[in-house]
Design an enzyme around this catalytic site. Structure first.
Site, PDB file in Angstrom:
ATOM      1  N   GLY A  18      50.573  57.714  38.330  1.00  0.00           N
ATOM      2  CA  GLY A  18      51.171  59.036  38.437  1.00  0.00           C
ATOM      3  C   GLY A  18      50.474  60.097  37.609  1.00  0.00           C
TER       4      GLY A  18
ATOM      5  N   ASP B 167      47.081  60.232  37.214  1.00  0.00           N
ATOM      6  CA  ASP B 167      45.896  60.577  38.002  1.00  0.00           C
ATOM      7  C   ASP B 167      46.153  60.192  39.456  1.00  0.00           C
ATOM      8  OD1 ASP B 167      43.410  61.274  38.851  1.00  0.00           O
ATOM      9  OD2 ASP B 167      42.329  59.710  37.756  1.00  0.00           O
TER      10      ASP B 167
ATOM     11  N   ASN C 128      60.467  64.438  35.912  1.00  0.00           N
ATOM     12  CA  ASN C 128      59.618  64.960  36.983  1.00  0.00           C
ATOM     13  C   ASN C 128      60.246  64.675  38.332  1.00  0.00           C
ATOM     14  OD1 ASN C 128      57.789  63.164  38.934  1.00  0.00           O
ATOM     15  ND2 ASN C 128      58.250  61.953  37.086  1.00  0.00           N
TER      16      ASN C 128
ATOM     17  N   PHE D  97      55.278  62.661  44.984  1.00  0.00           N
ATOM     18  CA  PHE D  97      54.009  62.143  45.538  1.00  0.00           C
ATOM     19  C   PHE D  97      53.108  63.268  46.054  1.00  0.00           C
ATOM     20  CE2 PHE D  97      56.005  57.787  46.931  1.00  0.00           C
ATOM     21  CZ  PHE D  97      56.077  57.385  45.611  1.00  0.00           C
TER      22      PHE D  97
ATOM     23  N   ASN E 258      47.695  52.371  43.491  1.00  0.00           N
ATOM     24  CA  ASN E 258      49.144  52.383  43.730  1.00  0.00           C
ATOM     25  C   ASN E 258      49.442  53.148  45.026  1.00  0.00           C
ATOM     26  OD1 ASN E 258      51.827  53.705  43.587  1.00  0.00           O
ATOM     27  ND2 ASN E 258      52.003  52.781  41.560  1.00  0.00           N
TER      28      ASN E 258
ATOM     29  N   SER F 113      60.003  55.256  43.246  1.00  0.00           N
ATOM     30  CA  SER F 113      60.073  56.660  42.834  1.00  0.00           C
ATOM     31  C   SER F 113      61.418  57.222  43.280  1.00  0.00           C
ATOM     32  CB  SER F 113      58.944  57.459  43.479  1.00  0.00           C
ATOM     33  OG  SER F 113      59.235  58.839  43.320  1.00  0.00           O
TER      34      SER F 113
ATOM     35  N   ASN G 297      61.900  60.304  43.743  1.00  0.00           N
ATOM     36  CA  ASN G 297      61.633  61.645  44.264  1.00  0.00           C
ATOM     37  C   ASN G 297      61.209  61.698  45.727  1.00  0.00           C
ATOM     38  OD1 ASN G 297      62.181  62.723  41.673  1.00  0.00           O
ATOM     39  ND2 ASN G 297      60.138  62.060  41.023  1.00  0.00           N
ATOM     40  N   THR G 298      61.226  60.557  46.406  1.00  0.00           N
ATOM     41  CA  THR G 298      60.994  60.524  47.847  1.00  0.00           C
ATOM     42  C   THR G 298      62.263  59.963  48.455  1.00  0.00           C
ATOM     43  OG1 THR G 298      58.605  60.253  47.635  1.00  0.00           O
ATOM     44  CG2 THR G 298      59.596  59.484  49.692  1.00  0.00           C
TER      45      THR G 298
ATOM     46  N   LYS H 177      56.337  47.590  42.233  1.00  0.00           N
ATOM     47  CA  LYS H 177      56.884  48.374  41.113  1.00  0.00           C
ATOM     48  C   LYS H 177      58.329  48.750  41.385  1.00  0.00           C
ATOM     49  CE  LYS H 177      55.880  52.313  38.148  1.00  0.00           C
ATOM     50  NZ  LYS H 177      54.849  53.258  37.752  1.00  0.00           N
TER      51      LYS H 177
ATOM     52  N   THR I 186      59.203  49.291  34.372  1.00  0.00           N
ATOM     53  CA  THR I 186      59.850  49.962  35.495  1.00  0.00           C
ATOM     54  C   THR I 186      59.282  51.357  35.718  1.00  0.00           C
ATOM     55  OG1 THR I 186      61.494  51.111  34.140  1.00  0.00           O
ATOM     56  CG2 THR I 186      62.068  48.891  34.888  1.00  0.00           C
ATOM     57  N   ASN I 187      59.777  51.950  36.788  1.00  0.00           N
ATOM     58  CA  ASN I 187      59.531  53.362  37.075  1.00  0.00           C
ATOM     59  C   ASN I 187      60.479  54.224  36.201  1.00  0.00           C
ATOM     60  OD1 ASN I 187      58.732  55.755  38.573  1.00  0.00           O
ATOM     61  ND2 ASN I 187      58.148  54.354  40.210  1.00  0.00           N
TER      62      ASN I 187
HETATM   63  C1  LIG Z   1      54.975  63.089  35.796  1.00  0.00           C
HETATM   64  C2  LIG Z   1      55.097  61.661  36.232  1.00  0.00           C
HETATM   65  C3  LIG Z   1      54.640  61.275  37.483  1.00  0.00           C
HETATM   66  C4  LIG Z   1      54.749  59.944  37.895  1.00  0.00           C
HETATM   67  N1  LIG Z   1      54.256  59.575  39.119  1.00  0.00           N
HETATM   68  C5  LIG Z   1      54.284  58.270  39.485  1.00  0.00           C
HETATM   69  C6  LIG Z   1      53.685  57.853  40.700  1.00  0.00           C
HETATM   70  O1  LIG Z   1      53.101  58.637  41.449  1.00  0.00           O
HETATM   71  N2  LIG Z   1      53.763  56.533  41.026  1.00  0.00           N
HETATM   72  C7  LIG Z   1      54.371  55.605  40.207  1.00  0.00           C
HETATM   73  O2  LIG Z   1      54.381  54.418  40.553  1.00  0.00           O
HETATM   74  N3  LIG Z   1      54.933  55.982  39.034  1.00  0.00           N
HETATM   75  C8  LIG Z   1      54.892  57.274  38.666  1.00  0.00           C
HETATM   76  N4  LIG Z   1      55.442  57.651  37.472  1.00  0.00           N
HETATM   77  C9  LIG Z   1      56.143  56.644  36.631  1.00  0.00           C
HETATM   78  C10 LIG Z   1      55.275  56.071  35.523  1.00  0.00           C
HETATM   79  O3  LIG Z   1      54.185  55.375  36.058  1.00  0.00           O
HETATM   80  C11 LIG Z   1      56.096  55.121  34.622  1.00  0.00           C
HETATM   81  O4  LIG Z   1      56.529  54.020  35.404  1.00  0.00           O
HETATM   82  C12 LIG Z   1      57.320  55.792  34.000  1.00  0.00           C
HETATM   83  O5  LIG Z   1      57.045  57.126  33.643  1.00  0.00           O
HETATM   84  C13 LIG Z   1      57.836  55.057  32.767  1.00  0.00           C
HETATM   85  O6  LIG Z   1      56.830  54.939  31.790  1.00  0.00           O
HETATM   86  P1  LIG Z   1      56.649  55.974  30.553  1.00  0.00           P
HETATM   87  O7  LIG Z   1      57.983  56.078  29.883  1.00  0.00           O
HETATM   88  O8  LIG Z   1      55.575  55.377  29.698  1.00  0.00           O
HETATM   89  O9  LIG Z   1      56.241  57.272  31.150  1.00  0.00           O
HETATM   90  C14 LIG Z   1      55.353  58.987  37.041  1.00  0.00           C
HETATM   91  C15 LIG Z   1      55.815  59.393  35.774  1.00  0.00           C
HETATM   92  C16 LIG Z   1      55.689  60.692  35.364  1.00  0.00           C
HETATM   93  C17 LIG Z   1      56.194  61.081  34.000  1.00  0.00           C
END
Ligand SMILES: Cc1cc2nc3c(=O)[nH]c(=O)nc-3n(C[C@H](O)[C@H](O)[C@H](O)COP(=O)(O)O)c2cc1C
Length: 359
Positions: free
Chosen positions: A66, A68, A114, A118, A157, A193, A195-196, A235, A263-264
Site C-alpha cells: 500500500g 508503493d 485511509n 486501491f 499484492n 481492504s 475501502n473496496t 491477507k 492483518t490489514n
Molecule cells: C495509506 C495506507 C494504504 C494501504 N494500502 C494497502 C493496500 O493497497 N493493500 C494492502 O494489502 N494493504 C494496504 N494497507 C495496509 C497495510 O499494508 C497494513 O496491513 C496495515 O496498515 C497495518 O500495518 P501498520 O499498522 O504497520 O500500518 C494500507 C495501509 C495504509 C496506512
C-alpha cells in the site's frame, strides 16, 4: 546509517496534507533511487536469514503493501534495509480510488486512517515498473540484488477493481495473478481492504472457498507452464471473530495456500475515540491496531500449527513491537505506519532486535 535524520524531515512532511506528503516522498524516492541521493535514506540490511514458504527471507522485516501501490520505488525501498518488500495492491485496470481527502494522521496515537480505495495505474504499468527495478533487472527471481549484495524478496499484492461486481471478483484476481506471476517471489491475495465495497465478504466461508479454489487451480497451471511454483499468501482483516478465523485457517490449508498475512487495517475506532479525524471512514492503522492484529495472529497460530507461515503486520512502531509480534506467533513481520512515524531507521532497528532474539 542514513545521511538524513528522519527527525528533520518529519516536521516538514507532517506540516503537509498526509497524501500530499506521501506523494512528495514517493516522487523523491523514485527520482533518487539508483543515484547517490539514495544515501539519504539508506540503512544497513541486517543479515538474519529465515526459510519460509520455500523462500529465504534475508531478514524478518518487510514493507507492508500500500505504500508503493504502483511499484515505482522498489530499489529505494530495498535500500532502507528491508528483507522483503511488498508492492501493490494492483488491480487489472487503473482506477482513481475514492475522492480526496482520503488519508488522515492521528499523531496522538501514532495512527493513520485511509480510504484510498486501491488507487493505482493498473496491471500493465505495475509490471513495467517491476521489470525496471534493479532488484529484478540484475538478479534472477529470489536472487535480487541490493547495494549491500544481500538478496531481497519481492511480494506482489493483487486485488479487484471497484467497478467489477463482487460476483466477478475471481476474474480480476486471476487476471492479476497471471500478470504478476513471472515477476514475483510471492503473490499476496488481498481480500481485506475495508475501502473496496464488499471486498471483505470474500473472507467468508463459501466466497473464500470459491476464490481460493480458482486461484489454486490457476497457480498449478502457471507453475507447470513456467516451471516455478510461486508461493501465495492471503491477507486478512483484524476485524474477525474466532469462528471466522478458524474457518479461514481451514480454508487456507485445504487449498494449499503458502501463508497468511495478518492483518490489514481495522474499521474499529475505540482506540482513537474523540480525537480529530477519528470519525473518518476507512481503515485505521498504526499503534491502535497492534493488539487486535496480535490477537488474530495468536488464533491463527493455534489453528494452523507451528509450521504454517504467518506474516505479522499491524502497529509495529518500535523494535519491541516487532519482537512482540514474533512472540504472538508470526514468522516474519511487515511495517507501514511505523515508517511514517519513525522513519527508515526503524527497519534495521527492528531487524536487529529480531536477529538478537535468536541468540
Ligand atoms: C495509506 C495506507 C494504504 C494501504 N494500502 C494497502 C493496500 O493497497 N493493500 C494492502 O494489502 N494493504 C494496504 N494497507 C495496509 C497495510 O499494508 C497494513 O496491513 C496495515 O496498515 C497495518 O500495518 P501498520 O499498522 O504497520 O500500518 C494500507 C495501509 C495504509 C496506512
Amino acid at each position: 546509517m542514513s545521511l538524513l535524520p528522519y527527525a528533520l524531515a518529519r516536521p516538514f512532511l507532517f506540516g503537509m496534507d498526509a497524501e500530499a506528503a506521501h506523494e512528495l516522498t514517493m516522487d523523491m524516492l523514485a527520482r533518487g533511487q539508483r543515484t547517490p541521493l539514495q544515501w539519504a535514506w539508506c540503512n544497513e540490511t541486517v543479515g538474519d536469514p529465515v526459510q519460509l514458504a520455500g523462500l529465504t527471507f534475508p531478514n524478518r522485516v518487510g514493507l507492508a503493501a500500500g505504500l508503493d501501490k504502483n511499484a515505482r520505488c522498489i530499489d529505494a525501498l530495498a535500500a532502507m534495509g528491508f528483507g522483503f518488500v511488498e508492492v501493490g495492491t494492483v488491480t487489472p485496470k487503473g482506477q482513481p480510488g475514492n475522492p480526496r481527502p482520503r488519508m488522515f494522521r492521528i499523531p496522538q496515537k501514532n495512527a493513520l486512517i485511509n480510504r484510498l480505495g486501491f488507487n493505482n495505474d493498473g496491471l500493465d504499468a505495475f509490471i513495467a515498473n517491476v521489470q525496471r527495478s534493479q532488484v529484478r533487472a540484475q538478479g534472477n527471481l529470489a536472487q535480487g540484488n541490493l547495494a549491500q549484495g544481500k538478496p531481497l524478496l519481492l511480494g506482489l499484492n493483487i486485488g479487484k477493481n471497484a467497478a467489477t461486481p463482487i460476483e466477478r471478483a475471481t476474474d480480476d484476481y486471476l487476471a492479476c495473478l497471471e500478470g504478476v506471476y513471472p515477476h514475483a517471489d510471492y503473490v499476496t491475495v488481498n481480500i481485506s481492504s475495508p475501502n473496496t465495497q464488499n471486498l471483505r465478504a470474500l473472507q467468508s466461508d463459501e466466497a473464500l472457498d470459491t476464490l481460493l479454489s480458482a486461484i489454486a487451480e490457476r497457480r498449478e497451471q502457471l507453475a507447470t507452464a513456467q516451471g516455478r511454483r510461486v508461493p501465495i499468501f492471503v491477507k486478512i482483516a483484524p476485524d474477525l471473530d474466532a469462528d471466522q478465523i478458524a474457518v479461514i485457517a481451514a480454508t487456507l490449508q485445504r487449498h494449499g495456500m503458502d501463508g497468511v498475512i495478518a492483518t490489514n487495517t481495522t474499521i474499529a475506532r475505540d482506540a482513537v475515540q474523540g480525537l480529530p479525524h477519528a470519525g473518518e471512514t476507512g481503515g485505521l492503522s498504526g499503534a491502535p491496531v497492534l493488539e487486535a492484529s496480535n490477537a488474530v495472529i495468536r488464533q491463527l497460530r493455534a489453528a494452523l500449527g507451528p509450521s504454517f507461515p504467518i506474516i505479522g503486520v499491524g502497529g509495529i512502531l518500535s523494535a519491541e513491537d516487532a519482537v512482540g509480534k514474533i512472540r504472538a506467533g508470526a514468522d516474519v513481520v511487515q511495517i507501514y505506519t511505523g515508517l511514517i512515524y519513525e522513519g527508515p531507521a526503524l527497519v534495521s532497528r527492528a531487524a536487529r532486535a529480531l536477529r538478537d532474539m535468536r541468540r
